[in-house]
Design a protein around this motif. Sequence first.
Motif, PDB file in Angstrom:
ATOM      1  N   ALA A   1      31.912  34.625  51.980  1.00 26.13           N
ATOM      2  CA  ALA A   1      31.145  34.721  53.220  1.00 26.13           C
ATOM      3  C   ALA A   1      31.253  36.078  53.917  1.00 26.13           C
ATOM      4  N   ILE A   2      31.944  37.035  53.306  1.00 24.90           N
ATOM      5  CA  ILE A   2      32.060  38.353  53.920  1.00 24.90           C
ATOM      6  C   ILE A   2      30.725  39.087  53.783  1.00 24.90           C
ATOM      7  N   GLY A   3      30.200  39.582  54.875  1.00 27.71           N
ATOM      8  CA  GLY A   3      28.943  40.309  54.822  1.00 27.71           C
ATOM      9  C   GLY A   3      27.763  39.442  55.259  1.00 27.71           C
ATOM     10  N   GLY A   4      26.603  40.065  55.419  1.00 23.62           N
ATOM     11  CA  GLY A   4      25.418  39.377  55.896  1.00 23.62           C
ATOM     12  C   GLY A   4      24.773  38.495  54.842  1.00 23.62           C
ATOM     13  N   GLU A   5      23.929  37.578  55.306  1.00 21.37           N
ATOM     14  CA  GLU A   5      23.289  36.621  54.408  1.00 21.37           C
ATOM     15  C   GLU A   5      22.340  37.306  53.428  1.00 21.37           C
ATOM     16  N   ALA A   6      21.482  38.185  53.914  1.00 24.67           N
ATOM     17  CA  ALA A   6      20.513  38.866  53.052  1.00 24.67           C
ATOM     18  C   ALA A   6      21.224  39.749  52.025  1.00 24.67           C
ATOM     19  N   TYR A   7      22.273  40.438  52.473  1.00 24.71           N
ATOM     20  CA  TYR A   7      23.033  41.309  51.578  1.00 24.71           C
ATOM     21  C   TYR A   7      23.643  40.496  50.437  1.00 24.71           C
ATOM     22  N   ASN A   8      24.292  39.384  50.775  1.00 20.64           N
ATOM     23  CA  ASN A   8      24.948  38.577  49.754  1.00 20.64           C
ATOM     24  C   ASN A   8      23.951  37.892  48.829  1.00 20.64           C
ATOM     25  N   GLN A   9      22.796  37.500  49.358  1.00 20.20           N
ATOM     26  CA  GLN A   9      21.779  36.885  48.511  1.00 20.20           C
ATOM     27  C   GLN A   9      21.311  37.881  47.454  1.00 20.20           C
ATOM     28  N   ASP A  10      21.026  39.096  47.890  1.00 21.50           N
ATOM     29  CA  ASP A  10      20.587  40.125  46.949  1.00 21.50           C
ATOM     30  C   ASP A  10      21.678  40.446  45.939  1.00 21.50           C
ATOM     31  N   LEU A  11      22.922  40.527  46.408  1.00 19.34           N
ATOM     32  CA  LEU A  11      24.036  40.854  45.529  1.00 19.34           C
ATOM     33  C   LEU A  11      24.229  39.766  44.479  1.00 19.34           C
ATOM     34  N   SER A  12      24.143  38.512  44.888  1.00 25.20           N
ATOM     35  CA  SER A  12      24.331  37.405  43.939  1.00 25.20           C
ATOM     36  C   SER A  12      23.231  37.403  42.883  1.00 25.20           C
ATOM     37  N   GLU A  13      22.018  37.746  43.261  1.00 25.25           N
ATOM     38  CA  GLU A  13      20.904  37.788  42.309  1.00 25.25           C
ATOM     39  C   GLU A  13      21.081  38.932  41.315  1.00 25.25           C
ATOM     40  N   ARG A  14      21.483  40.093  41.815  1.00 22.83           N
ATOM     41  CA  ARG A  14      21.679  41.251  40.929  1.00 22.83           C
ATOM     42  C   ARG A  14      22.821  40.997  39.953  1.00 22.83           C
ATOM     43  N   ARG A  15      23.843  40.333  40.401  1.00 18.79           N
ATOM     44  CA  ARG A  15      24.983  40.067  39.532  1.00 18.79           C
ATOM     45  C   ARG A  15      24.649  39.000  38.480  1.00 18.79           C
ATOM     46  N   ALA A  16      23.839  38.021  38.861  1.00 19.29           N
ATOM     47  CA  ALA A  16      23.384  37.042  37.880  1.00 19.29           C
ATOM     48  C   ALA A  16      22.568  37.740  36.795  1.00 19.29           C
ATOM     49  N   ASP A  17      21.727  38.668  37.206  1.00 18.29           N
ATOM     50  CA  ASP A  17      20.925  39.429  36.251  1.00 18.29           C
ATOM     51  C   ASP A  17      21.813  40.270  35.329  1.00 18.29           C
ATOM     52  N   THR A  18      22.897  40.819  35.870  1.00 21.90           N
ATOM     53  CA  THR A  18      23.823  41.617  35.064  1.00 21.90           C
ATOM     54  C   THR A  18      24.448  40.780  33.961  1.00 21.90           C
ATOM     55  N   ILE A  19      24.883  39.561  34.311  1.00 23.13           N
ATOM     56  CA  ILE A  19      25.482  38.665  33.322  1.00 23.13           C
ATOM     57  C   ILE A  19      24.468  38.327  32.236  1.00 23.13           C
ATOM     58  N   LYS A  20      23.244  38.018  32.640  1.00 19.90           N
ATOM     59  CA  LYS A  20      22.208  37.683  31.664  1.00 19.90           C
ATOM     60  C   LYS A  20      21.943  38.848  30.721  1.00 19.90           C
ATOM     61  N   LYS A  21      21.813  40.042  31.270  1.00 22.87           N
ATOM     62  CA  LYS A  21      21.535  41.214  30.434  1.00 22.87           C
ATOM     63  C   LYS A  21      22.665  41.460  29.445  1.00 22.87           C
ATOM     64  N   TYR A  22      23.900  41.300  29.888  1.00 24.70           N
ATOM     65  CA  TYR A  22      25.034  41.513  28.997  1.00 24.70           C
ATOM     66  C   TYR A  22      25.005  40.501  27.853  1.00 24.70           C
ATOM     67  N   LEU A  23      24.733  39.235  28.172  1.00 22.81           N
ATOM     68  CA  LEU A  23      24.728  38.185  27.152  1.00 22.81           C
ATOM     69  C   LEU A  23      23.590  38.366  26.149  1.00 22.81           C
ATOM     70  N   THR A  24      22.443  38.816  26.631  1.00 21.59           N
ATOM     71  CA  THR A  24      21.323  39.023  25.714  1.00 21.59           C
ATOM     72  C   THR A  24      21.517  40.276  24.855  1.00 21.59           C
ATOM     73  N   ASP A  25      22.033  41.337  25.465  1.00 28.02           N
ATOM     74  CA  ASP A  25      22.219  42.595  24.742  1.00 28.02           C
ATOM     75  C   ASP A  25      23.357  42.535  23.729  1.00 28.02           C
ATOM     76  N   LYS A  26      24.478  41.927  24.125  1.00 24.43           N
ATOM     77  CA  LYS A  26      25.680  41.966  23.294  1.00 24.43           C
ATOM     78  C   LYS A  26      25.825  40.769  22.353  1.00 24.43           C
ATOM     79  N   TYR A  27      25.226  39.635  22.711  1.00 29.65           N
ATOM     80  CA  TYR A  27      25.438  38.429  21.903  1.00 29.65           C
ATOM     81  C   TYR A  27      24.145  37.802  21.396  1.00 29.65           C
ATOM     82  N   GLY A  28      23.024  38.454  21.655  1.00 31.71           N
ATOM     83  CA  GLY A  28      21.767  37.979  21.111  1.00 31.71           C
ATOM     84  C   GLY A  28      21.277  36.663  21.681  1.00 31.71           C
ATOM     85  N   ILE A  29      21.768  36.285  22.859  1.00 28.63           N
ATOM     86  CA  ILE A  29      21.293  35.059  23.487  1.00 28.63           C
ATOM     87  C   ILE A  29      19.825  35.259  23.874  1.00 28.63           C
ATOM     88  N   VAL A  30      18.980  34.292  23.574  1.00 27.27           N
ATOM     89  CA  VAL A  30      17.562  34.398  23.910  1.00 27.27           C
ATOM     90  C   VAL A  30      17.412  34.400  25.428  1.00 27.27           C
TER      91      VAL A  30
END
Length: 209
Positions: free
Chosen positions: A140-169
């Motif tokens: 809960a540290i930080g503003g709502e809009a900031y954390n929403q954007d951060l959580s979305e960008r980090r989810a995208d980072t995990i997805k990109k890593y899994l698709t690039d490194k492990y061939g997940i569709v």
Amino acid sequence: MTRLNGLSIVTIGAALSMTAGLAFAGDTVSADQLLSALKPKPLTRGLSTGTQEDTATQAKETGFVNTLRNRKTRSLSLGERQEIAEIAATKPKIDLEIHFDYNSADISKDSMPSVQELGKALANASLKGSTFVVAGHTDAIGGEAYNQDLSERRADTIKKYLTDKYGIVGANLVTVGYGKTQPKDPNAPMDPANRRVQVVNMDTKTASK
């Protein structure tokens, strides 16, 4: 002020901490542990496949999940994010504490082994054809809009890593961000435990194989 935010794959607010999903914090969890947590229990042979109502519900869930495939994280509406959470509540899931560099979507070095084990698990043939939700959560540290954007960008980072490194569709990974709106521990919203990645196996077909 130093701060590490974590990412997580779909959590269902206070109710999630009381479900049967597994949670791991700190220590690296093995691919076998992740695989065990995410594999649906097979249906008992000889039992009915369920009532007409159950079949209709499953068909509706499957149809909704299919509409999420190949969607951009930021395109999900609030209603869709809530529906994802409701469906995920009954699915095999696991919480992972994933740290990122300060004010960044870059995975920290200490969390990389956990992400690599996740990649090995999701690439396992026994989970082939499953659709997974990867949801980002922050404390809960930080503003709502900031954390929403951060959580979305980090989810995208995990997805990109899994698709690039492990061939997940890519279509099999549905990313969603919840910011600080669904803490794992509502009584301590600033606790590091709320910074996590939750992975949910949304696919129902594997349960009948």
